[in-house]
Write an enzyme that holds these catalytic residues in place. Structure first.
Site, short mmCIF file in Angstrom:
data_model
loop_
_atom_site.label_atom_id
_atom_site.label_comp_id
_atom_site.label_asym_id
_atom_site.label_seq_id
_atom_site.Cartn_x
_atom_site.Cartn_y
_atom_site.Cartn_z
CD GLU A 26 -2.93 1.12 2.35
OE1 GLU A 26 -3.03 0.08 3.04
OE2 GLU A 26 -3.72 2.08 2.44
CG ASN A 171 -9.41 -1.22 1.41
OD1 ASN A 171 -9.05 -2.38 1.56
ND2 ASN A 171 -9.28 -0.31 2.37
CD GLU A 172 -10.41 -2.44 5.80
OE1 GLU A 172 -10.36 -1.32 6.35
OE2 GLU A 172 -9.77 -3.42 6.19
CD GLU A 291 -6.19 -4.70 4.27
OE1 GLU A 291 -6.07 -4.36 5.46
OE2 GLU A 291 -6.61 -3.96 3.37
#
Ligand code: AHR
Length: 507
Positions: A26, A171-172, A291
């Site tokens: 990231e 993402n999330e 993750e």
């Protein structure tokens, strides 16, 4: 104390998808800048990538890397990272309150991943952006030429398309901290439309849709069900995220956390199957645990961090010996669920909650958790066999949301066997969770004829809080006591609190 594992040639869980040994890079902290990339570093190549880090990444044998985030991707303009580096804008990254220089963008990262021998799992920004940016990025990366974005890629130096096969749809998105956080309905619709138009360009692409950020989220389970209601036909994997930690300094409880991972995976698979049944679908939804790791050591330090720095040292967990044991248990758990988990990414690769650490301008080194990951990623290929374990257990108490604490029996042994037919070997990974007892571990391989014992590595005998540093890499594996064997079984001594890898040639 005795323990036994029996496997049988016909009782198979699944072939291992090598992407189960994935990692994650990231744009945050020092993962990219002063991590994998540091122009001017004594080992840097002409592009600025550190040779010492690349060497360790190759040693890990990382096959697959999720990029460029994480929370970062939800505010990222991918176009900032193309064209002449000197002209790229510096931007505020609101996710981590840092300054992003954009020195590394899609071209640089794809070049680096190629050198590392890893396939890239690209994430699109479904936070501050959406459909349009996603289809443009796909055209830029994968279209051969003759269109605006693909020709721009060629002009920027990449004649050949990058050919990125696996894509993350944001993402999330369930997390209130996420830029562009959405409800399950809003995200489900957006993800479905994004997957649909990306597959219009190339129907062979594989899409990962966001599950919950972790199983403690208030919307957990209903989020998965609703998102899949919208996306089931258009996506291929549902994501899971979870980080573990020993905040209570309770080693027996900490080492039992892999059983929580196991329950989480099985529950999410059940939700997928509920939607499958409801839709009368014949398609099985696979899982991407994209993750996972231990994350808690750096929390207090990070709370004091000054905002708007370039490459600040955030999420730099120094991993100790007990963390390596849990990571070993988590890897075994992923393998035991390899019929559903096809992708898994240890978060992250370098400096940020990572197996590899660097000093700016200085050395790179292996954290304790490097070892189980390297053993598994290099040797855990082939067919996972169902492990039948007989061993003593210990009890832990677990809090419940409602009702009294429950008492759980935790086996001293966490173990799995993988048969690699191409190499003609059986590989066993095992953790002994017992603090006091050496385990006399007998492994029976029914249906196999055993030849030589090739290797027996053990990580043991360290203080549980011992970490590795730039000058001291002593938490490292050594040869275990020579195992004994007969025609189809092996006996090995598993030291108290140990990670073990055994390789045996099989006929
Ligand atoms: O890996 C660190 C962060 O953890 C990621 O950016 C985010 O997706 C997760 O919450």
């Amino acid at each position: 104390m005795k323990a036994k594992m029996t496997v049988n040639k016909t009782f198979k869980i699944s072939e291992v998808d090598k992407r189960i040994y994935g990692s994650f890079v990231e744009h945050m902290g020092r993962c990219v800048y002063t991590g994998i990339y540091e122009p001017g570093h004594p080992t840097a190549d002409a592009q600025g990538f550190r040779g010492d880090v690349l060497k360790l990444v190759k040693e890990l044998n990382v096959p697959f890397i999720r990029y460029p985030g994480g929370n970062f991707v939800s505010g990222y303009n991918w176009e900032d990272g193309i064209g002449p580096v000197a002209q790229r804008p510096k931007r505020l990254d609101l996710a981590w309150k840092t300054v992003e220089s954009n020195e590394v963008g899609v071209h640089e990262f794809m070049n680096w991943a190629k050198m590392a021998g890893a396939e890239v799992n690209m994430a699109v920004n479904l936070g501050t952006r959406g459909l349009d940016a996603a289809r443009d990025l796909l055209e830029y990366c994968n279209h051969p030429g003759g269109s605006y974005w693909s020709d721009l890629r060629k002009k920027n130096g990449a004649e050949q398309p990058f050919g990125i096969k696996t894509w993350c749809l944001g993402n999330e998105m369930d997390g209130p901290w996420q830029m562009g956080h959405r409800t399950a309905h809003e995200y489900g619709r957006l993800a479905q439309e994004t997957a649909k138009i990306m597959k219009m360009m190339d129907s062979s692409l594989e899409m990962v849709v966001c599950g919950s950020s972790n199983h403690k989220m208030p919307t957990y389970a209903s989020w998965e069900a609703e998102v899949l209601e919208h996306t089931y036909h258009d996506v291929d994997y549902l994501s899971l995220h979870c980080y573990y930690g020993n905040q209570d300094n309770d080693l027996p409880g900490y080492l039992a956390q892999s059983l929580e991972m196991d329950e989480f995976i099985k529950s999410v698979a059940a939700i997928c199957d509920y939607v499958k049944a409801k839709k009368r679908s014949r398609k099985t939804m696979y899982l991407s645990f994209d993750e996972w790791n231990v994350w808690y050591h750096s929390n207090a330090r990070d709370a004091k961090n000054e905002p708007w720095q370039y490459a600040p040292p955030i999420l730099e967990d120094d991993y100790n010996f007990e963390d390596a044991l849990l990571v070993g248990c988590l890897l075994i758990t992923l393998l035991k669920n390899s019929d559903r988990v096809k992708i898994a990414c240890m978060a992250q690769l370098c400096n940020v909650i990572a197996p590899i650490m660097t000093a700016k301008g200085g050395p790179a080194w292996r954290q304790t958790i490097f070892w189980p990951y390297a053993h598994a990623a290099n040797n855990g290929h082939g067919t996972v066999l169902t492990p039948i374990i007989e061993c003593p257990t210990y009890e832990i108490k677990q809090k419940q949301h409602h009702g009294p604490d429950i008492v759980k029996e935790i086996p001293f042994i966490e173990a799995v066997a993988v048969h690699n037919a191409d190499k003609g070997e059986m590989v066993v990974f095992a953790v002994n969770r017992s603090q006091e007892h050496e385990l006399d571990f007998s492994m029976e391989f029914q249906g196999y004829g055993l030849a030589d014992i090739l290797e027996f590595k053990q990580l043991s005998g360290h203080d549980i809080k011992k970490t590795n540093t730039a000058d001291d890499g002593s938490v490292a594996p050594s040869d275990g006591l020579a195992p004994t064997k007969d025609d189809n079984s092996v006996n090995a001594k598993l030291a108290p609190l140990s990670w073990n890898m055994l390789r045996v040639a099989v006929r």
